[in-house]
Scaffold this motif. Structure first.
Motif, short mmCIF file in Angstrom:
data_model
loop_
_atom_site.label_atom_id
_atom_site.label_comp_id
_atom_site.label_asym_id
_atom_site.label_seq_id
_atom_site.Cartn_x
_atom_site.Cartn_y
_atom_site.Cartn_z
N ALA A 237 0.91 -1.01 -0.05
CA ALA A 237 -0.07 0.01 0.04
C ALA A 237 0.84 1.33 -0.07
O ALA A 237 0.36 2.01 -0.82
CB ALA A 237 -1.01 -0.09 1.17
N PRO A 238 2.07 1.43 0.69
CA PRO A 238 2.76 2.72 0.75
C PRO A 238 3.39 2.77 -0.78
O PRO A 238 3.65 3.93 -1.08
CB PRO A 238 3.95 2.30 1.80
N TRP A 239 3.76 1.36 -1.16
CA TRP A 239 4.39 1.51 -2.58
C TRP A 239 3.54 2.14 -3.51
O TRP A 239 3.94 2.87 -4.49
CB TRP A 239 5.00 0.15 -2.95
N GLU A 240 2.29 2.07 -3.42
CA GLU A 240 1.37 2.82 -4.42
C GLU A 240 1.50 3.99 -4.66
O GLU A 240 1.31 4.85 -5.45
CB GLU A 240 0.01 2.24 -4.21
N VAL A 241 2.04 4.67 -3.43
CA VAL A 241 2.15 6.28 -3.08
C VAL A 241 3.55 6.63 -3.52
O VAL A 241 3.73 7.65 -4.18
CB VAL A 241 1.63 6.56 -1.83
N LEU A 242 4.33 5.71 -3.19
CA LEU A 242 5.88 6.12 -3.19
C LEU A 242 6.65 5.72 -4.51
O LEU A 242 7.86 5.94 -4.66
CB LEU A 242 6.70 5.55 -2.14
N GLN A 243 5.78 5.04 -5.47
CA GLN A 243 6.52 4.36 -6.50
C GLN A 243 7.12 5.41 -7.40
O GLN A 243 7.97 5.06 -8.37
CB GLN A 243 5.59 3.52 -7.32
N THR A 244 6.73 6.56 -7.42
CA THR A 244 7.16 7.96 -8.39
C THR A 244 8.40 8.47 -7.67
O THR A 244 8.81 9.37 -8.27
CB THR A 244 6.08 8.79 -8.58
N THR A 245 8.85 7.78 -6.53
CA THR A 245 9.82 8.53 -5.86
C THR A 245 11.12 8.58 -6.61
O THR A 245 11.49 7.53 -7.16
CB THR A 245 10.47 7.67 -4.49
#
Length: 407
Positions: A237-245
């Motif tokens: 779930a966090p990766w869905e938000v952070l994948q554009t980092t």
């Protein structure tokens, strides 16, 4: 107003009935050191001394009809859930590894009181987690994930809502990353245009690995020293938000260097930080040029530090700073040999450990020596004098395997 911001602000408002907001304080020492306007968001001052309370509150208040709440944790997440079980008057079962320090067990029991049952199962966390999830399936309990849950992420985003209310919108935020719940919550709240520096321990850089691979990956090995952020795999779930980092927005901090930051903050500021809680402050030296003149908020995520670990932290800090070294010295078996070695020491050099290991030959013996000095540059002169005196020695300070066995 963004829907997520609305939800996070509503969650922050609801929390006020349970616990006060944590302060966001300007730090004069760090501001002067880095020529910037440095603020600390003091999550180490929450009732359970970490931000984990927020996610537990938000997720648990949205669950209806659960017979019990269950988690697997040896630290801050367990304490957050325990606190909220007592607050909401619902039972909870906390699964912890058998190897969990007694101090953490006692604190979890203190926060949860009669509403918490603690089960010590498994030597390693993966075994503990499997038991907790199996118990949920059998009992109908609700498993409270530490970071891989939308409601938990929303709860952690209340940190961002408070920062905005207390200090305005900063020019940069620096925060620690473990499983990614806090990172995802802050990123979603402030949006993609907010410069955020994410900091991981070098021995648990799961976000770094995911950014490089383009998807979450499981690390083969994790150094558990930074126990609040040493996670083998970033949450889905966090990766869905952070994948554009961007790769440059994720930094890794060496564990021994983190120790120097913990000691400095304790000695100079009187602020007690756990290793994960020190990550954001530790990283400031890596971005000094980027933050010069800027208003920067560092999230100090936790202060659950067992002072029995202080000797280890101080030791690692000294070794990283270069003021302490360990040598294995080949000492001749003759009268006066030890005196000859002592004569090589400088006026600021102090022997902190002297241990005869064994005779390595008929006329020689091996000695483990710990030497502490006031200035790391003093070792250059010491080694030159030892060489001139004909001593055979080996610097084992950075030899991890030997350190584990001998030190």
């Amino acid at each position: 107003m963004d829907d997520f911001q609305t939800l996070a602000r509503a969650a922050a408002k609801a929390m006020r009935a349970v616990f006060p907001e944590t302060p966001c304080q300007r730090n004069e020492h760090l501001s002067a050191l880095y020529d910037a306007d440095i603020w600390l968001k003091r999550e180490d001052l929450s009732p359970v001394r970490s931000y984990k309370l927020r996610g537990a509150f938000n997720a648990m208040r949205k669950v209806r009809g659960a017979k019990s709440f269950v988690c697997a944790s040896a630290g801050n997440h367990a304490q957050g859930m325990a606190y909220m079980c007592r607050e909401f008057g619902v039972p909870g079962v906390v699964f912890m590894p058998v190897t969990t320090p007694q101090q953490k067990i006692d604190k979890t029991r203190m926060f949860g009181g009669a509403f918490i049952e603690i089960r010590l199962i498994g030597d390693y966390f993966d075994d503990t987690l499997a038991e907790a999830q199996a118990f949920c399936r059998q009992s109908g309990g609700h498993f409270l994930a530490p970071f891989d849950d939308a409601d938990v992420i929303e709860g952690q985003a209340t940190v961002a809502a408070e920062i905005e209310a207390q200090a305005g919108i900063p020019q940069r935020i620096v925060l620690p990353v473990g499983g990614g719940g806090l990172a995802a919550g802050v990123r979603r709240y402030f949006g993609p245009d907010m410069p955020i520096t994410f900091v991981e321990p070098a021995g648990g850089a799961s976000l770094t690995a995911a950014v490089e691979a383009g998807a979450p990956v499981t690390l083969n090995k994790v150094d558990s020293f930074v126990d609040g952020a040493a996670v083998a795999r970033i949450g889905a779930a966090p990766w869905e938000v952070l994948q554009t980092t961007a790769p440059g927005d994720v930094l890794t901090a060496p564990e021994d260097r983190i120790c120097t930051t913990m000691v400095r903050m304790l000695n100079l500021e009187g602020i007690v930080l756990e290793p994960a809680g020190a990550l954001s402050v530790d990283a400031l030296g890596d971005i000094v040029e980027e933050i010069r003149g800027q208003r920067v908020v560092c999230i100090t995520s936790g202060g659950n530090f067992d002072f029995e670990r202080l000797p280890e932290v101080r030791e690692r800090a000294q070794r990283y700073s270069g003021v302490k070294k360990y040598l294995i010295l080949r000492l001749p078996q003759r009268p006066g040999a030890l005196r000859d070695f002592l004569d090589t020491l400088g006026p600021e050099d102090d022997i902190t450990r002297f241990e005869y290991l064994k005779k390595s030959a008929r006329n020689f013996g091996s000695v483990l020596i710990g030497i502490e000095t006031k200035d790391a540059r003093n070792f250059k002169g010491l080694f030159e004098r030892m060489d001139a005196a004909g001593f055979t020695y080996r610097d084992t300070t950075n030899d991890q395997i030997l350190s584990e066995f001998l030190i």
